[in-house]
Design an enzyme around this catalytic site. Structure first.
Site, mmCIF file in Angstrom:
data_model
loop_
_atom_site.group_PDB
_atom_site.id
_atom_site.type_symbol
_atom_site.label_atom_id
_atom_site.label_comp_id
_atom_site.label_asym_id
_atom_site.label_seq_id
_atom_site.Cartn_x
_atom_site.Cartn_y
_atom_site.Cartn_z
ATOM 1 N N ASP A 229 -0.835 -18.036 -4.636
ATOM 2 C CA ASP A 229 -0.965 -18.477 -3.254
ATOM 3 C C ASP A 229 -1.404 -19.942 -3.326
ATOM 4 O O ASP A 229 -1.862 -20.417 -4.374
ATOM 5 C CB ASP A 229 -1.957 -17.623 -2.468
ATOM 6 C CG ASP A 229 -1.773 -17.809 -0.958
ATOM 7 O OD1 ASP A 229 -1.075 -18.755 -0.545
ATOM 8 O OD2 ASP A 229 -2.330 -17.010 -0.182
HETATM 9 C C1 BGC Z 1 -0.993 -18.497 2.757
HETATM 10 C C2 BGC Z 1 0.342 -17.981 2.285
HETATM 11 C C3 BGC Z 1 1.406 -19.020 2.530
HETATM 12 C C4 BGC Z 1 1.021 -20.307 1.829
HETATM 13 C C5 BGC Z 1 2.016 -21.440 2.018
HETATM 14 C C6 BGC Z 1 -1.289 -19.874 2.156
HETATM 15 O O1 BGC Z 1 -2.440 -20.417 2.744
HETATM 16 O O2 BGC Z 1 -2.009 -17.601 2.399
HETATM 17 O O3 BGC Z 1 0.650 -16.779 2.928
HETATM 18 O O4 BGC Z 1 2.648 -18.552 2.086
HETATM 19 O O5 BGC Z 1 -0.219 -20.756 2.332
HETATM 20 O O6 BGC Z 1 1.976 -21.884 3.320
#
Ligand code: BGC
Length: 760
Positions: A229
């Site tokens: 993530d």
């Molecule tokens: C979120 C993800 C997301 C990623 C990219 C993160 O903060 O938890 O779900 O895909 O950001 O935006």
């Protein structure tokens, strides 16, 4: 690309570089070897593609796109085919926009109604979450676009999401928090998996080798790459070794150098790096080789699809006196700011720059419906405005029926924080009370991403849960309200009466950086059903404008072993006068009490959505394999089916199981693994033939006569053994033997029992 050859030509620095993003959304290219950069984007319910002006937080405006219903809504459709179609559409949009991987689906379990991201997630039930995820992945990937099922795993809160440790016992992890990932990985083979921010039992998800390598790859056969993530990596070398192949977003070369240094200094095997690079390049190549340059992002067509999907997701929670559907000629008041500006999506990384919003008000006007409107409340406020309420009451008084559009404002739920309560804004609750008093024909349409308390539930005649239904939510609601669509959504989560009823209430969101998942496997309806607790609306609940009857449930046998498949069939009839879709749910209920494992009284193990014309009957069949009856035995690290009776119960809701049949399965018998002086007689007697060996020793207890005389001790011997000996360790032959037995008798008995155990 000849990937092994390319890897052999890459420098150490280039290989390390390929394991982190080039920027916020791209992987790195190595031009001299023809390695392309690919783009990934959120996700999950539409495209959030940021163009040139990518900022480091990823919050800048993205291209105009179509916002489909969020996960809270799509799960309620219980319709795999529908979600597959949504996936295909999004996959097509990705092809048109040159996006290789869409960051979704998001399948974390709704442990508490408070989790700020529940709107993105599917369900409190791992089967529903897994089935929906698999369908979405299949849809997207049929267009040769990758998915990134997220967030692996146990990311069920936003509070301290980058530091909190989800402390979960092994059984709960397997049965509840991993199952959706397992199902999707096995059934739909996602190209990538995104690990979560949180720790699990003290280890960052990105560093969790057991989860990322042993289980995900080793047990489930995942063959894509794992990405972190955004910002989930704490220690790059540990995470790479654990199985986090790609760190996102860019670390600006810093962590790449750490990897290269570690390899050079012999702290990190180069093979680990090579494997990660190979996985990343394999997916990049899969995308590049299957580019569809002709794909067109058809905003109009996808908007129409978004409305169709939304209308299949909405859940009719209440319909007293068949208040719905409304007569198209009736004079109806739409009250509430959400009628004009619906809340149709949540805030954060899934936020879509919707090219168009279809409100209930504008759609009703387009359809020529006789609808009047007033605002009712200020969506940015919690306190009521008496003038707005007075206006609403006066409009309600002169209208035939009233539809109040209410729910949660953005400030109440979003990625990044959890809710602190389950209430709607006071101004909305007060509006509903006042309007319902003024007009008995009041219906509430709800726009919210997770359950709310409804103090007014008994005062309104109809409630339609529209969830965060995407940019066409208004049109879909009107289609249902006026009967153009027969509602067919069912709740994929329980609506508790009040927050305090939720099983995680006492331990959510934890103490400091520790979230103890104390309720174990008793999440959602698994808990409420065990406690026989009244709920506002049960899991699986959803009404229709027609009625269905389920009958004639049969299994293809009454006796099985745990290796057999169980085929179940039943018939469902549309007993009303409209065509409609029934969601048939099949729950497994263990009937034989087992003192070795505490199980939920019911678990959903299969479902299907069936379309029926009025009067039509269809046969529905399900096949259940051993997993449907199994629990995860943490000690044996395997799934086990306890021998016993199981009821298969089908119905239209977890609280309305009208067709049942019971079968017997010969599975695991809980016999001791070894015999020691501390082993209980009660456990030993579970071994076939143990009684014959023990009998001669019963003399020690003065029970030798009792074995043939039921009344010898004032009760039957069997009962006596049951009640007195059950919890007696073998070593107690000595103190209770009255001096007639000695140590060697004890040891002799233990030896004989060990022999017997060995032969089992
Ligand atoms: C979120 C993800 C997301 C990623 C990219 C993160 O903060 O938890 O779900 O895909 O950001 O935006």
């Amino acid at each position: 690309m000849n990937i092994p050859e390319i890897i052999s030509k890459l420098t150490l620095e280039e290989k390390a570089g390929l394991c982190s993003g080039a920027d916020f959304w791209h992987t790195k290219a190595v031009e001299r070897l023809g390695i392309p950069s690919i783009m990934v984007s959120d996700g999950p319910h539409g495209l959030r593609k940021q163009e040139e002006t990518t900022d480091n937080l990823g919050i800048n405006e993205s291209i105009k796109a179509v916002c489909f219903p969020a996960g809270c809504a799509t799960a309620s459709s219980f319709d795999r085919e529908l979600i597959r179609r949504m996936g295909e559409a999004i996959g097509n949009e990705c092809q048109a926009e040159d996006i290789a991987v869409i960051l979704g689906p998001a399948v974390n379990i709704k442990r508490s109604p408070l989790c700020g991201r529940n709107f993105e997630y599917f369900s409190e039930d791992p089967l529903v979450a897994g089935e929906m995820a698999a369908a979405f992945i299949q849809g997207v990937q049929s267009r040769n676009i990758g998915t990134s099922i997220k967030h692996f795993y146990a990311n069920s809160q936003e509070h301290r999401r980058m530091s909190s440790s989800s402390n979960i016992d092994k059984r709960t992890a397997r049965e509840i928090y991993m199952t959706a990932f397992e199902k999707a990985v096995k059934e739909a083979r996602p190209w990538t998996v995104m690990c979560s921010y949180n720790k699990i039992n003290g280890t960052y998800a990105a560093d969790d080798k057991n989860a990322l390598t042993d289980i995900l790859r080793g047990e489930w056969g995942f063959d894509g790459f794992v990405m972190s993530d955004w910002g989930a990596v704490s220690d790059r070398c540990t995470s790479l070794e654990a199985g986090t192949d790609l760190e996102m977003p860019s670390s600006f070369g810093f962590r790449d150098r750490q990897i290269a240094d570690a390899v050079r200094e012999g702290r990190l095997p180069e093979k680990i790096l090579d494997n990660a690079v190979e996985r990343i390049l394999t997916i990049a190549e899969r995308y590049i080789n299957n580019r569809d340059e002709k794909a067109v992002f058809d905003l109009e067509a996808d908007h129409e699809l978004a409305r169709k999907i939304a209308s299949e997701c909405m859940v009719l929670l209440k319909n007293e006196d068949c208040i719905l559907p409304l007569d198209k000629k009736a004079d109806v008041a739409f009250i509430g700011a959400f009628a004009e500006n619906p809340r149709f999506q949540g805030g954060g990384s899934s936020h879509i720059n919707a090219w168009k919003t279809e409100s209930a008000l504008s759609y009703a006007a387009e359809k020529g419906l006789n609808v009047s409107y007033c605002q009712g409340y200020d969506p940015l406020e919690n306190e009521s405005d008496p003038a707005l309420i007075a206006e609403a009451v006066s409009l309600a008084e002169k209208s035939g029926a009233v539809v109040i559009f209410a729910g949660l404002p953005d400030s109440f739920e979003s990625e990044g924080f959890d809710r602190s309560h389950m209430r709607m804004p006071d101004c909305q609750n007060e509006l509903i009370e006042a309007v319902a008093k003024a007009n008995p024909n009041t219906i509430v349409v709800l726009h919210n991403g997770s359950p709310v308390e409804m103090p007014w539930v008994s005062k309104v005649k109809g409630i339609l849960e529209a969830y965060l239904g995407g940019q066409a939510v208004g049109g879909a609601a009107v289609d249902i309200l006026f009967g153009d669509v027969n509602p067919s959504g069912h709740l994929a989560e329980t609506f508790p009466v009040k927050l305090e009823d939720n099983p995680s209430f006492l331990s959510f969101p934890g103490e400091g950086n520790t979230a103890e998942y104390r309720e174990g496997v008793f999440v959602g309806y698994r808990y409420y059903s065990a406690k026989k607790m009244p709920v506002l609306f049960p899991f699986g609940h959803g009404l229709s404008y027609t009625t269905f009857e389920i009958s004639g449930i049969t299994a293809d046998s009454s006796v099985y072993t745990d290796k057999d498949k169980v085929s179940v069939s039943l018939s469902v009839k549309n007993t009303g006068s409209r065509s409609g879709k029934a969601v048939i749910q099949l729950y497994v209920m263990p009937e034989t009490k087992c003192e070795f494992v505490i199980r939920p009284p019911m678990e959903l193990k299969a479902f299907d959505k069936i379309y029926l014309e009025p009067g039509e009957t269809k046969q529905v069949s399900f096949t259940l394999d051993r997993r449907a009856f199994a629990y995860y035995d943490a000690e044996a690290e395997d799934w086990q089916v306890p021998t016993g009776y199981y009821t298969l119960a089908a119905g239209l809701s977890s609280a309305e199981l009208t067709a049942k049949t019971t079968i017997h399965i010969e599975g695991r018998n809980f016999i001791p693994k070894e015999i020691t002086p501390d082993t209980l007689f009660g456990d030993i007697l579970r071994i076939n033939g143990a009684m014959d060996i023990i009998k001669p020793y019963l003399k020690a207890f003065g029970l030798d006569a009792g074995t043939s005389d039921d009344g010898a001790m004032g009760g039957g011997t069997a009962e006596m053994i049951d009640s007195m000996m059950k919890y007696m360790p073998v070593r107690n032959l000595l103190p209770f033997g009255g001096g007639d037995v000695d140590c060697s008798d004890c040891l002799e008995l233990i030896e004989k029992l060990r022999d017997l155990l060995e032969k089992q």
